[in-house]
Design a protein around this motif. Structure first.
Motif, short mmCIF file in Angstrom:
data_model
loop_
_atom_site.label_atom_id
_atom_site.label_comp_id
_atom_site.label_asym_id
_atom_site.label_seq_id
_atom_site.Cartn_x
_atom_site.Cartn_y
_atom_site.Cartn_z
N SER A 40 0.83 -1.20 0.00
CA SER A 40 0.00 0.00 0.00
C SER A 40 0.86 1.25 0.00
CB SER A 40 -0.91 0.01 1.23
OG SER A 40 -1.61 1.25 1.32
N ALA A 41 0.43 2.26 -0.74
CA ALA A 41 1.09 3.55 -0.73
C ALA A 41 0.51 4.47 0.33
CB ALA A 41 0.95 4.21 -2.10
N VAL A 42 -0.55 4.01 1.02
CA VAL A 42 -1.23 4.86 1.99
C VAL A 42 -1.09 4.33 3.42
CG1 VAL A 42 -3.48 5.84 2.64
CG2 VAL A 42 -2.89 5.54 0.22
N PHE A 43 -1.14 3.00 3.57
CA PHE A 43 -1.18 2.40 4.90
C PHE A 43 0.06 1.57 5.18
CE2 PHE A 43 -5.59 2.95 3.49
CZ PHE A 43 -6.03 3.81 4.49
N ALA A 44 0.48 1.60 6.43
CA ALA A 44 1.70 0.91 6.83
C ALA A 44 1.52 -0.60 6.89
CB ALA A 44 2.18 1.43 8.19
N GLN A 45 0.31 -1.06 7.13
CA GLN A 45 0.05 -2.49 7.31
C GLN A 45 -1.05 -2.95 6.35
OE1 GLN A 45 -1.34 -2.80 11.33
NE2 GLN A 45 0.60 -2.19 12.26
N ALA A 46 -1.03 -4.26 6.09
CA ALA A 46 -2.20 -4.85 5.44
C ALA A 46 -3.33 -4.89 6.46
CB ALA A 46 -1.86 -6.27 4.97
N TRP A 47 -4.56 -4.73 5.98
CA TRP A 47 -5.71 -4.70 6.88
C TRP A 47 -6.00 -6.09 7.43
CZ3 TRP A 47 -7.47 -0.38 8.84
CH2 TRP A 47 -7.24 0.82 8.15
N ASN A 48 -6.39 -6.13 8.70
CA ASN A 48 -6.88 -7.39 9.25
C ASN A 48 -8.01 -7.92 8.37
OD1 ASN A 48 -5.14 -7.17 11.39
ND2 ASN A 48 -6.70 -6.68 12.92
N ALA A 49 -7.97 -9.21 8.10
CA ALA A 49 -8.98 -9.79 7.21
C ALA A 49 -9.53 -11.09 7.77
CB ALA A 49 -8.38 -10.01 5.83
N GLY A 50 -9.61 -11.17 9.11
CA GLY A 50 -10.24 -12.30 9.74
C GLY A 50 -9.37 -13.53 9.86
N ILE A 51 -8.11 -13.45 9.46
CA ILE A 51 -7.24 -14.62 9.51
C ILE A 51 -7.00 -15.06 10.96
CG2 ILE A 51 -5.00 -15.56 8.84
CD1 ILE A 51 -6.86 -14.80 6.51
N ASP A 52 -6.78 -14.08 11.82
CA ASP A 52 -6.59 -14.37 13.25
C ASP A 52 -7.96 -14.36 13.94
OD1 ASP A 52 -6.02 -14.47 15.95
OD2 ASP A 52 -4.66 -12.75 15.96
N PRO A 53 -8.41 -15.50 14.48
CA PRO A 53 -9.73 -15.52 15.11
C PRO A 53 -9.82 -14.61 16.33
CG PRO A 53 -8.54 -17.55 15.56
CD PRO A 53 -7.74 -16.82 14.54
#
Length: 312
Positions: A32-45
């Protein structure tokens, strides 16, 4: 989205949407050019109810967890000198007020007056309103076009635009009905971001068949606005597309791999406008690399995509 609830979001429609999904192996999105991290997407319960990221010291993005709602909506918090603006409150099942108050306190703005406004009135964007009902110095804007127009000073809806002054930070409010009668986009000149709600985002752009013209007219007005305002990024209400071009996720999962980036470049406005211009005689379900046009009849009984808007 909850935009279809009560009438459209039926078992039949969900089955139809699943047919639009493909199940290829996950492809990772570029950085991402805007955000430092990938968004949480439910992988971690055990992921938190909200994932918060900062754009700058006065601009925050909150994503509601897929573990609380398959909608996984995004909320936006903008801070001014006199008040803060929260754009959308998400779906039921989480407490956005706690997150907002924590962010205000952590940024040195505890107790800052708050305006709660919405890109539109569907349940996945207003579901957290109740948590702000007893918050001091808080205004919750209503969900109708009349409510929004009155609050931001729009005389002629949807032709005119309005504004909201947060103190040293003034945002423009652009009526964009088509997806919903009260839909607006919010432009922030400080970040040069257009908060585009469910009108433009990496996902399924829903609209009733006979609202295609209204939707297209809204996009044309925003395109005119963009001629005199620099728009670097569009940040919408959800991510439903995969990083693999033209493919979307279904609506029945609590975890995703290979999501599309949230942000779309300013040029995406032209892409969506061109997609609507190319509808032809009637709108049909059509995938594009970063979004999908998804017209639907007001009553889908006995009909199915992609040609369910075709005249009899």
């Amino acid at each position: 989205m909850t935009r279809l609830t009560n009438i459209i979001l039926s078992t039949m429609l969900l089955a139809s949407l699943s047919a639009c999904e493909t199940r290829e192996a996950a492809i990772a999105a570029p950085p991402s050019a805007v955000f430092a991290q990938a968004w949480n997407a439910g992988i971690d319960p055990d992921e938190p109810a909200f994932h918060v990221q900062e754009i700058d010291a006065n601009t925050f993005v909150l994503r509601q967890s897929l573990r609380t709602s398959f909608e996984a909506p995004f909320l936006y918090l903008l801070l001014g000198e006199d008040k803060a603006l929260l754009i959308d409150t998400g779906a039921e099942g989480a407490d956005p007020r706690a997150e907002v108050d924590n962010l205000l306190a952590a940024s040195g703005h505890a107790g800052l007056p708050l305006v709660v406004m919405h890109t539109h009135g569907h349940g996945d964007h207003v579901g957290g309103d109740a948590s702000f009902a007893d918050r001091p110095d808080t205004i919750i804007v209503g969900h109708t076009a009349e409510d929004v127009a009155g609050f931001v000073g729009i005389d002629q809806w949807p032709e005119d635009s309005g504004a909201l002054d947060l103190g040293g930070r003034k945002v423009d409010v652009l009526p964009t009905p088509g997806h919903h009668a009260s839909h607006v986009m919010v432009y922030d000149p400080v970040t040069r971001i257009l908060f585009s709600g469910d009108a433009i985002y990496p996902g399924r752009l829903y609209f009733v068949c006979d609202k295609a013209g209204e939707y297209a007219a809204s996009l044309d007005r925003v395109a005119d606005f963009a001629q005199t305002h620099q728009i670097d990024w569009l940040l919408g209400g959800h991510v439903e597309m995969k990083a693999a071009a033209g493919h979307s996720f279904g609506q029945d999962g609590k975890a995703r791999r290979g999501e599309h980036l949230l942000e779309l470049p300013g040029s995406a406005l032209g892409d969506v406008t061109a997609a609507f211009a190319g509808i032809g005689d009637y709108p049909r379900v059509t995938p594009f690399p970063e979004f999908m046009l998804l017209p639907h009849p007001a009553d889908p009984a006995g009909m199915s995509p992609p040609d369910w808007c075709k005249p009899a």
